[in-house]
Design a protein around this motif. Sequence first.
Motif, PDB file in Angstrom:
ATOM      1  N   CYS B  31     -69.486  90.479 -20.774  1.00 49.44           N
ATOM      2  CA  CYS B  31     -68.541  89.772 -21.643  1.00 49.44           C
ATOM      3  C   CYS B  31     -67.155  90.397 -21.552  1.00 49.44           C
ATOM      4  CB  CYS B  31     -69.019  89.792 -23.095  1.00 49.44           C
ATOM      5  SG  CYS B  31     -70.449  88.764 -23.372  1.00 49.44           S
ATOM      6  N   THR B  64     -67.560  79.499 -32.055  1.00 46.44           N
ATOM      7  CA  THR B  64     -68.946  79.406 -31.589  1.00 46.44           C
ATOM      8  C   THR B  64     -69.908  79.856 -32.690  1.00 46.44           C
ATOM      9  OG1 THR B  64     -68.266  79.771 -29.312  1.00 46.44           O
ATOM     10  CG2 THR B  64     -70.575  80.187 -29.823  1.00 46.44           C
ATOM     11  N   GLU B  76     -75.058  76.164 -25.628  1.00 45.20           N
ATOM     12  CA  GLU B  76     -74.098  75.902 -24.547  1.00 45.20           C
ATOM     13  C   GLU B  76     -72.942  75.035 -25.045  1.00 45.20           C
ATOM     14  OE1 GLU B  76     -77.108  74.736 -24.616  1.00 45.20           O
ATOM     15  OE2 GLU B  76     -76.996  72.562 -24.344  1.00 45.20           O
ATOM     16  N   VAL B  79     -70.655  77.177 -27.162  1.00 45.33           N
ATOM     17  CA  VAL B  79     -69.823  78.026 -26.301  1.00 45.33           C
ATOM     18  C   VAL B  79     -68.678  77.210 -25.697  1.00 45.33           C
ATOM     19  CG1 VAL B  79     -69.798  79.270 -24.091  1.00 45.33           C
ATOM     20  CG2 VAL B  79     -71.562  79.771 -25.783  1.00 45.33           C
ATOM     21  N   THR B  83     -64.725  77.796 -26.321  1.00 48.46           N
ATOM     22  CA  THR B  83     -63.804  77.985 -25.200  1.00 48.46           C
ATOM     23  C   THR B  83     -62.627  77.015 -25.292  1.00 48.46           C
ATOM     24  OG1 THR B  83     -65.710  78.589 -23.861  1.00 48.46           O
ATOM     25  CG2 THR B  83     -63.675  78.063 -22.683  1.00 48.46           C
ATOM     26  N   VAL B 159     -72.604  82.632 -17.111  1.00 51.81           N
ATOM     27  CA  VAL B 159     -71.273  82.364 -17.661  1.00 51.81           C
ATOM     28  C   VAL B 159     -70.228  83.241 -16.974  1.00 51.81           C
ATOM     29  CG1 VAL B 159     -69.817  82.665 -19.713  1.00 51.81           C
ATOM     30  CG2 VAL B 159     -72.037  81.532 -19.908  1.00 51.81           C
ATOM     31  N   LEU B 213     -64.040  82.040 -23.720  1.00 52.27           N
ATOM     32  CA  LEU B 213     -65.407  81.938 -23.194  1.00 52.27           C
ATOM     33  C   LEU B 213     -66.122  83.285 -23.331  1.00 52.27           C
ATOM     34  CD1 LEU B 213     -67.562  80.305 -21.619  1.00 52.27           C
ATOM     35  CD2 LEU B 213     -66.429  81.003 -19.515  1.00 52.27           C
ATOM     36  N   SER B 216     -66.938  83.780 -27.004  1.00 52.25           N
ATOM     37  CA  SER B 216     -68.028  82.902 -27.433  1.00 52.25           C
ATOM     38  C   SER B 216     -69.388  83.474 -27.042  1.00 52.25           C
ATOM     39  CB  SER B 216     -67.875  81.513 -26.797  1.00 52.25           C
ATOM     40  OG  SER B 216     -66.707  80.897 -27.265  1.00 52.25           O
ATOM     41  N   THR B 217     -69.508  83.890 -25.782  1.00 53.62           N
ATOM     42  CA  THR B 217     -70.797  84.418 -25.332  1.00 53.62           C
ATOM     43  C   THR B 217     -71.099  85.744 -26.024  1.00 53.62           C
ATOM     44  OG1 THR B 217     -69.522  85.000 -23.387  1.00 53.62           O
ATOM     45  CG2 THR B 217     -71.198  83.367 -23.083  1.00 53.62           C
ATOM     46  N   LEU B 220     -72.742  85.252 -29.299  1.00 57.59           N
ATOM     47  CA  LEU B 220     -74.170  84.938 -29.179  1.00 57.59           C
ATOM     48  C   LEU B 220     -74.977  86.209 -28.919  1.00 57.59           C
ATOM     49  CD1 LEU B 220     -74.448  81.656 -27.077  1.00 57.59           C
ATOM     50  CD2 LEU B 220     -74.660  81.948 -29.548  1.00 57.59           C
TER      51      LEU B 220
END
Lengths: 271, 308
Positions: B31, B64, B76, B79, B83, B159, B213, B216-217, B220
């Motif tokens: 990330c 997210t 998904e 995310v 983004t 990703v 992005l 966002s990941t 998670l």
Amino acid sequence: MSADYVLETRNLIKEFKGFTAVDDVNLQVARGHIHALIGPNGAGKTTVFNLLTKFLIPTSGQILFNGDDITAMKPAAIARKGVVRSFQISAVFPHLSVLENVRVALQRKEGHSFHFWRSQKVLDRLNERAYELLASVGLADFAEAQTVDLSYGRKRALEIATTLALEPELMLLDEPTQGMGHEDVGLVADLIKKVSKGRTILMVEHNLHVVSKLADRITVLQRGSILTEGDYSTVSADPRVREAYMGTAASEEQDRADEQAAMEVVEEARG
Amino acid sequence: MKLNKLYVVLVLLAVVAPFFLYPVFLAKLLCFALFACAFNLMLGYVGLLSFGHAAFLGTGGYITGWLMMNSGLTPELAVILGTVAAGALGAVFGKLSVKREGIYFAMVTLALAQLVFFLYLQAPFTGGEDGMQGVSRGELFGFIDLTDNLNMYYFVLAVFLFGFWLVHRTIHSPFGQILKAIRENEPRAVSLGYEVNNYKWVAFTISAALAGLAGSTKTLVFQLASLTDVHWHMSGEVVLMTLVGGVGTILGPVVGAGVIVTMQNYLSGGELGNYVHIIMGFIFVICVLAFRSGIVGELQKVWKRNFG
């Protein structure tokens, strides 16, 4: 009668704080001419040049290109109209290859310059035209070289090739032979002559020898205004021009001598 | 060709890595690597130092996180929307900032990012100081359970690879060619008819979206979105990662993120925990003084000298 002129200025004035750098200049550049703008240091040549290329905004007055008022246009916009400038310091992209330099110019009309998702391989189809342009300025053998490694004269030649890639109607050259050795001056002068076919060139130039060889018409600036205009023989015969030029030529030499003397003093002090 | 082989090896390593190292740690690493790559697109390839990229990382994370908690969307989609939100914010910030250069650009981006920080601090949906906790990871495409750390890791890897590819492609695209030209000689690019600010703006927007992005990941992975990610410290950290790894090199930010994140992880647990910032500051100073082109940049030089 403005149709005969590619470029025209009307009552162009540029004031900096308390000082008028360009004072009521009415310049007319005829189609197909190589037009030289000369004058002693501080005469306002570069300021006029920067006004024409929109890198400066005039205080008042008008600039017309092919009869259209371009006074309020942005620099990139007039380039798209066909007015392309060069710079005093050779304007190349040093860490791109010579070929890539020319391609950057060719790329603009392709319409994919914002396509960040496409491979740059699409640019390869510009190579043929780029090679032609490089060959026309004698750089075909250097296409793959890093631009930063070229000699000064060759960088200038590359700059001209890049400018030609845009097929400009009017080229504005800012002291194209400045800072060059004797050989390079001849090379670049020939090149300018060659590329002037079918287009109009306005150049600011210090080297009177180059001006005498190239220019169809000469405008002499002094203290921000036009002193006189005409072909080389008319202008060079004008006593006011001689006075203006010789005056500063002498003082420049004086400056240089002073500098030299100062350096020697410093050297002595060090030694 | 050599570079392609290197990429294949690296991807294979990344695929087998979670069998040897803790997947959540690796996911965190990726990330931050993506975040640094996004940042490097601006600093390394446009030549503008943004000091507000935390705003995009944080925005991606909060959006997210909020969607995962309140909307019932699959991860998904959450995310993607995170983004897009970061990209939209980037488009606005970019419009306001790309006209400036150097320190002024950095200051404008910092000021805008601080604005965003205080907004998130006050906004009820972010949980303020407490952050947004207990974000569920959900099921990818509705059937891949991300609560499994291995699944989570491979999603993050996918990703990351997408983001890395996009940066790589952007640099090596017709658009990237113009970016290079602008960085090399902006007045000349203008005189060739390019509206340079528009190019910088697009690059900024892409960079912001990719930072989003990454955020966002990251939300998670940790099931948490907090103020740390929008704080200006984070904007500074990404500068550090990029410089240590090698600014303007494609792999530099990845390496830099790896080094910094690993250091933080191991140092903060050990006896030296209190000195993390001092040690990092020290490394930063050494890098700036002695290794100007960063780890990857220096390695490239050595490679060129011996094999080039």
